[in-house]
Scaffold this active site. Structure first.
Site, mmCIF file in Angstrom:
data_model
loop_
_atom_site.group_PDB
_atom_site.id
_atom_site.type_symbol
_atom_site.label_atom_id
_atom_site.label_comp_id
_atom_site.label_asym_id
_atom_site.label_seq_id
_atom_site.Cartn_x
_atom_site.Cartn_y
_atom_site.Cartn_z
ATOM 1 N N CYS A 211 0.811 -1.224 0.000
ATOM 2 C CA CYS A 211 0.000 0.000 0.000
ATOM 3 C C CYS A 211 0.841 1.269 0.000
ATOM 4 O O CYS A 211 0.459 2.272 -0.624
ATOM 5 C CB CYS A 211 -0.971 -0.003 1.175
ATOM 6 N N HIS A 238 -1.858 1.229 7.050
ATOM 7 C CA HIS A 238 -2.341 1.389 5.688
ATOM 8 C C HIS A 238 -2.067 2.823 5.246
ATOM 9 O O HIS A 238 -1.903 3.719 6.076
ATOM 10 C CB HIS A 238 -3.841 1.080 5.577
ATOM 11 N N ASP A 255 -8.233 5.311 -2.893
ATOM 12 C CA ASP A 255 -7.308 4.226 -2.545
ATOM 13 C C ASP A 255 -6.951 3.451 -3.807
ATOM 14 O O ASP A 255 -7.760 2.663 -4.311
ATOM 15 C CB ASP A 255 -7.944 3.298 -1.519
#
Length: 269
Positions: A211, A238, A255
């Protein structure tokens, strides 16, 4: 302690220093040559203001250890350095060159057709563009890292972790790697290295990661296209991006790992 990052010395000094700058400093671009960077002072001032407010509500603040404060400050400082890189014209040039604009257009058209068939809500042009950009980024360009042997091509299930080491000189100088993970092939016993690059333009070449790498590379791409994007550092392991959408008059969660736009509650369990 966020104050340690905001100013390693005196909080009073920072307060006096920050008063020299007005809100117009937000328009100033950081210098890629080094030296005085007013935008950094603006960031420090905002961090200081947030820290002073948050500190009041932290129970047992004094119980937080020096190591915990240092770890927090180091991570915030690293993220602050990362976002400054996005304003480098050479980094932005490399990002624009890496984009497959035709594939982005195809993803946009596919989304519009699918949304029309399903009777979905109406989306603004900028929402549709960011959706298409993320779908290209995740579907065609960037991939989630899965250890694969470079010799016999065994995949993650046969590639147990062997910990991490300091990055090589090349991994540090070219990719600004902070550490390198090692994976051993169960079949041929060869070691595969996974340097955790922080240089976003190097990520445009390696095109793989987790991520952090996803958000780092995607945020650079957004900035290279003139989108007002920001890198969101979350301490529950994250990272994602937010993009300013004029039609919503606010920053929207984006995202690239999930190809998800404006769904910030998706992480709730």
């Amino acid at each position: 302690n966020i104050l340690d990052f905001a100013h390693p010395g005196s909080v009073d000094t920072l307060q006096k220093e920050s008063q020299l700058f007005s809100r117009s400093d937000m328009k100033l671009q950081p210098s890629v040559e080094g030296g005085s960077v007013p935008l950094l002072l603006l960031i420090k001032r905002q961090l200081l203001s947030a820290a002073l407010e948050q500190q009041k509500s932290i129970p047992n603040y004094e119980a937080i250890t020096f190591e915990e404060r240092k770890s927090f400050a180091t991570r915030v400082e690293s993220a602050a350095r990362t976002v400054m890189v996005y304003e480098d014209p050479e980094q932005q040039r490399k990002a624009r060159k890496a984009i497959d604009y035709e594939r982005v257009r195809q993803h946009i058209n596919e989304f519009l057709e699918s949304n029309r068939e399903s009777g979905g809500r109406e989306y603004s042009d900028e929402e549709v563009f960011v959706i298409g950009l993320m779908r290209w980024f995740k579907g065609d360009f960037f991939s989630w890292f899965r250890a694969k042997c470079q010799v016999c091509h065994s995949t993650s299930s046969a590639m147990p972790s062997r910990g991490q080491v300091q990055p090589s000189q090349e991994e540090q100088s070219i990719g600004w790697a902070s550490r390198t993970e090692l994976y051993e092939c169960s079949e041929c016993k060869q070691i595969t290295r996974f340097p955790r690059y922080n240089n976003p333009s190097q990520l445009l070449i390696s095109r793989t990661g987790r991520c952090g790498e996803f958000a780092n590379a995607f945020c650079l791409i957004c900035r290279s296209l003139g989108l007002d994007a920001r890198y969101v550092l979350d301490f529950t392991d994250h990272v994602w991006v937010e993009v300013w959408l004029p039609s919503l008059n606010r920053f929207a969660h984006a995202d690239p790992c999930e190809k998800a736009l404006d769904t910030p509650l998706m992480y709730e369990t």
